[in-house]
Design a protein around this motif. Structure first.
Motif, PDB file in Angstrom:
ATOM      1  N   ALA A  65      48.442   2.050  27.601  1.00  0.00           N
ATOM      2  CA  ALA A  65      47.186   1.870  26.868  1.00  0.00           C
ATOM      3  C   ALA A  65      47.155   2.874  25.721  1.00  0.00           C
ATOM      4  O   ALA A  65      47.960   3.814  25.675  1.00  0.00           O
ATOM      5  N   THR A  66      46.235   2.664  24.795  1.00  0.00           N
ATOM      6  CA  THR A  66      46.109   3.590  23.671  1.00  0.00           C
ATOM      7  C   THR A  66      44.655   3.716  23.251  1.00  0.00           C
ATOM      8  O   THR A  66      43.882   2.762  23.355  1.00  0.00           O
ATOM      9  N   LEU A  67      44.270   4.905  22.814  1.00  0.00           N
ATOM     10  CA  LEU A  67      43.028   5.032  22.061  1.00  0.00           C
ATOM     11  C   LEU A  67      43.280   4.473  20.667  1.00  0.00           C
ATOM     12  O   LEU A  67      44.419   4.434  20.194  1.00  0.00           O
ATOM     13  N   TRP A  68      42.196   4.072  19.975  1.00  0.00           N
ATOM     14  CA  TRP A  68      42.389   3.431  18.667  1.00  0.00           C
ATOM     15  C   TRP A  68      41.160   3.638  17.791  1.00  0.00           C
ATOM     16  O   TRP A  68      40.052   3.276  18.172  1.00  0.00           O
ATOM     17  N   SER A  69      41.378   4.256  16.605  1.00  0.00           N
ATOM     18  CA  SER A  69      40.266   4.428  15.670  1.00  0.00           C
ATOM     19  C   SER A  69      40.517   3.757  14.328  1.00  0.00           C
ATOM     20  O   SER A  69      39.624   3.733  13.476  1.00  0.00           O
ATOM     21  N   ASP A  70      41.711   3.233  14.114  1.00  0.00           N
ATOM     22  CA  ASP A  70      41.972   2.403  12.933  1.00  0.00           C
ATOM     23  C   ASP A  70      41.243   1.058  13.093  1.00  0.00           C
ATOM     24  O   ASP A  70      40.718   0.753  14.179  1.00  0.00           O
ATOM     25  N   PRO A  71      41.195   0.238  12.057  1.00  0.00           N
ATOM     26  CA  PRO A  71      40.570  -1.086  12.206  1.00  0.00           C
ATOM     27  C   PRO A  71      41.131  -1.826  13.415  1.00  0.00           C
ATOM     28  O   PRO A  71      42.345  -1.870  13.622  1.00  0.00           O
TER      29      PRO A  71
END
Length: 464
Positions: A65-71
């Motif tokens: 899994a990943t955190l994501w703050s890009d679009p």
């Protein structure tokens, strides 16, 4: 090894889960694809480079899994995604939430020098009674501290967190995450004076360690006027319930007496146990002060003095701190090249002068960094700590050490004094040619000078 469900993480960080069908949980955390292992949650941080650009590498290594703050439309479809506004703040919030869940006693340690040694001592002392987790290596910044927290087992009872800094406000952030029950300040020196400007400003930055506390215990060197004055002026009153002090003489709660230093160990007694000696498996009178801080932590945690002394006599020091190694040509190396400040250089030189060795004594000093406009002056003033009659050769490396070289040129024979500007291989080559059986060589330098590479190339331990 702890694990978390995606919903637990999303709740902790205020995020939204996508692709939840890909996995139900993660089994670790990493912000570096070079060390990421299968099942980890990847934290793509945005600094000099955008960590989101490394998502394919993270998936190739097995990130679940990943955190994501890009679009969100740029997020991968192959693994679970937790969308957040800021991946760094989410990472830190995740750590804080997990720390609150596990709820161990938290010991925070900061100071200009001695943080890592004190951390190792405190962790050893705490483990006499509690399941203890500590900062690995020097993972002591805004990334290393939350990673240390997230790496602890759920049944941890005491966590020992080293807190480093280079500028004002950094320890405040760490203290707010950790909310220490016990805070230790080892000393106020000159490290980071380039960014903070004065020892007064350094002392104020170190006192930020109490800002996340809730009526905890502050342990500090009571003979340091920069701390004494601020504490007397009420700097810590709202956060700290109890203060305990250590030092070298009367006037503090715990002070050392009858110190005996040897080549590889140190013995001392204290005012509280005047008839019982504590033996440290490391050299240097200055390490007694770190041990006194650890004793006060143990006392605060309710550990008997006998058990504290027993743990201190067997504690393991983090690598590259006063580490003895077999060197080339039958020499012996004393590796203390992981970090340096003017204060710590003076301290290790005092120790080195006082020990008896079978052969020659050689001192190798590399640049001390982060001293700003005071760099030349502080390097030059180190001449006061060097007794030319007590060493056989002085090898200096780096741009700033030229100031010390010029000062020592009037005090030492030319054949005993050497300066190398920017080529570490020349230092290695010279020492390989000159070292003899039973020579003892002290290495002390700031980490970024690369002196550890010199030690490695001269160490027989590394060749085995």
């Amino acid at each position: 090894m702890p694990n978390w469900t995606l919903n637990e993480i999303a709740q902790a960080v205020g995020g939204k889960v996508f692709n939840s069908e890909k996995t139900d949980q993660v089994t670790g955390v990493s912000f570096d694809t070079r060390t990421l292992t299968e099942g980890d949650l990847f934290i793509p941080l945005t600094a000099d480079r955008n960590g989101h650009d490394f998502i394919q590498s993270a998936m190739d290594k097995g990130a679940s899994a990943t955190l994501w703050s890009d679009p969100i439309e740029h997020a991968p479809k192959e693994i679970a995604v937790i969308q957040v506004e800021d991946t760094l703040k989410a990472f830190q919030s995740f750590a804080k939430d997990y720390l609150n869940e596990v709820s161990p006693k938290v010991v925070g340690i900061t100071g200009s020098n001695g943080k890592t040694t004190t951390k190792d001592m405190v962790a050893a002392v705490a483990s006499a009674k509690y399941k203890t987790h500590k900062t690995s290596g020097n993972f002591n910044n805004h990334l290393g501290l939350p990673l240390t927290i997230l790496d602890m087992d759920r049944d941890t009872e005491v966590i020992v967190l080293e807190m480093g800094m280079s500028e004002k406000g950094e320890i405040h952030v760490l203290s707010e995450i950790a909310e220490p029950d016990i805070a230790v300040i080892t000393m106020i020196g000159e490290s980071h004076i380039e960014f903070l400007g004065s020892r007064e400003a350094i002392s104020e930055a170190k006192l930020e360690i109490v800002e996340g506390m809730k009526q905890g215990t502050l342990i500090y060197p009571g003979e340091e006027p920069l701390l004494e004055t601020r504490i007397a002026d009420g700097w810590v009153d709202e956060k700290v319930k109890t203060v305990k002090t250590f030092g070298k003489q009367t006037g503090v709660d715990l002070y050392s007496t009858e110190i005996e230093t040897e080549m590889k160990q140190t013995r001392f007694k204290t005012n509280q146990e005047p008839d019982v000696a504590c033996t440290l498996p490391i050299p240097g009178e200055y390490n007694v002060q770190n041990a006194l801080a650890a004793i006060l932590v143990g006392e605060t945690l309710g550990i008997e003095r006998e058990a504290i002394y027993e743990q201190l006599s067997n504690f393991q020091l983090t690598k590259n701190r006063l580490e003895w190694q077999d060197g080339v040509n039958g020499s012996v190396l004393l590796n203390d090249a992981y970090n340096a400040s003017p204060s710590s250089v003076r301290a290790v030189l005092r120790y080195f002068k006082g020990i008896d060795v079978p052969g020659r004594k050689i001192v190798v000093l590399g640049d001390i960094l982060e001293l700003g406009d005071q760099a030349d002056t502080m390097h030059r003033e180190l001449h006061e700590a060097i007794d030319p009659d007590s060493i056989d050769e002085l090898v200096l490396y780096g741009e700033f050490m030229k100031a010390l070289y010029e000062k020592m040129s009037g005090k030492m024979e030319k054949s005993k004094l050497h300066h190398f500007a920017g080529d570490k291989d020349k230092v290695v080559a010279y020492l390989k040619d000159t070292l003899q059986p039973e020579d003892t060589v002290l290495f002390k330098s700031s980490f970024s000078t690369g002196m550890l590479e010199v030690v490695s190339k001269l160490s027989q331990d590394e060749k085995q």
